[in-house]
Design a protein around this motif. Structure first.
Motif, short mmCIF file in Angstrom:
data_model
loop_
_atom_site.label_atom_id
_atom_site.label_comp_id
_atom_site.label_asym_id
_atom_site.label_seq_id
_atom_site.Cartn_x
_atom_site.Cartn_y
_atom_site.Cartn_z
N ARG A 162 51.79 44.48 43.60
CA ARG A 162 51.25 45.38 42.57
C ARG A 162 52.15 45.46 41.35
O ARG A 162 51.69 45.72 40.24
CB ARG A 162 51.06 46.78 43.14
CG ARG A 162 49.84 46.92 43.98
CD ARG A 162 49.58 48.40 44.30
NE ARG A 162 48.65 48.49 45.38
CZ ARG A 162 48.98 48.54 46.68
NH1 ARG A 162 50.24 48.57 47.04
NH2 ARG A 162 48.05 48.59 47.61
N LYS A 177 48.81 40.13 34.03
CA LYS A 177 48.09 40.06 32.74
C LYS A 177 48.99 39.50 31.64
O LYS A 177 48.51 38.86 30.71
CB LYS A 177 47.54 41.42 32.35
CG LYS A 177 46.40 41.86 33.24
CD LYS A 177 45.90 43.23 32.87
CE LYS A 177 44.80 43.65 33.84
NZ LYS A 177 44.29 44.98 33.58
N GLN A 198 42.00 43.18 38.99
CA GLN A 198 42.67 42.67 37.79
C GLN A 198 41.88 41.55 37.13
O GLN A 198 42.41 40.81 36.32
CB GLN A 198 44.08 42.20 38.15
CG GLN A 198 44.96 43.34 38.64
CD GLN A 198 46.38 42.89 38.88
OE1 GLN A 198 46.93 42.08 38.15
NE2 GLN A 198 46.99 43.41 39.93
N LYS A 228 41.62 33.60 36.59
CA LYS A 228 41.17 34.68 35.71
C LYS A 228 39.69 34.47 35.39
O LYS A 228 39.28 33.41 34.96
CB LYS A 228 42.00 34.67 34.42
CG LYS A 228 41.78 35.88 33.57
CD LYS A 228 42.35 37.11 34.22
CE LYS A 228 42.29 38.26 33.25
NZ LYS A 228 43.00 39.40 33.70
#
Length: 171
Positions: free
Chosen positions: A28, A33, A60, A99
């Motif tokens: 975590r 990002k 995320q 992503k």
């Protein structure tokens, strides 16, 4: 500099903690990002934490792509069978995330590497497990323009891989 194309996360899951939140706290705290806003994240995941890791990555905005299984072998060419809570443990799994809806311009190569690797279990002087070189090769094949843009977190201090940035946890 520029963000990384891939981040390999190799936390020491050998935590004698029944609390899953405590085990996943290291994951975590990684600022994905910033480190890898459009690329791939590769996470060695203990089987008891697969769902939690996937949930964390989905939150995320990373989606599951593929996985690579490392079957732990002994020096006598037999499969290792470590004690575990419900069943014996004989493998590790590298989960691959990307992503979502980003990085369409990243050059990818078809994975010409196996999805399963049989290799001996080795540990560094720190006691942290060394991952098989074939796992690095699979990542480097997937991302052919990786030179200098791959990051390994919780790396072992021995045998650094050329073209990678390694972060070693100080004990």
């Amino acid at each position: 500099g520029s963000p990384f194309l891939g981040v390999l996360i190799n936390p020491s899951w050998v935590v004698d903690v029944d609390d899953a939140d405590a085990r996943l706290e290291c994951l975590r705290s990684v600022p994905l990002k910033k480190l890898c806003p459009t690329g791939f994240v590769f996470i060695w995941t203990d089987k008891r934490d697969v769902q939690r890791v996937c949930d964390l990555m989905y939150s995320q905005n990373y989606c599951y792509v593929e996985n690579l299984t490392w079957v732990h072998m002994l020096a006598n060419n037999k499969m290792a069978r470590d004690a575990y809570v419900y069943t014996r443990k004989s493998h590790s799994t590298l989960y691959i995330f990307r992503k979502q809806n980003e990085g369409r311009d990243i050059e990818l190569r078809h994975q010409r590497n196996p999805d399963v690797v049989l290799d001996c279990v080795r540990s560094a002087k720190t006691g942290h497990g060394k991952i098989p070189s074939k796992a690095y090769k699979a990542i480097e094949t997937l991302l052919p323009c990786h030179e200098g843009r791959l990051l390994e977190l919780w790396s072992t201090p021995e045998e650094p891989r050329n073209g990678w940035t390694h972060v070693v946890e100080a004990l």
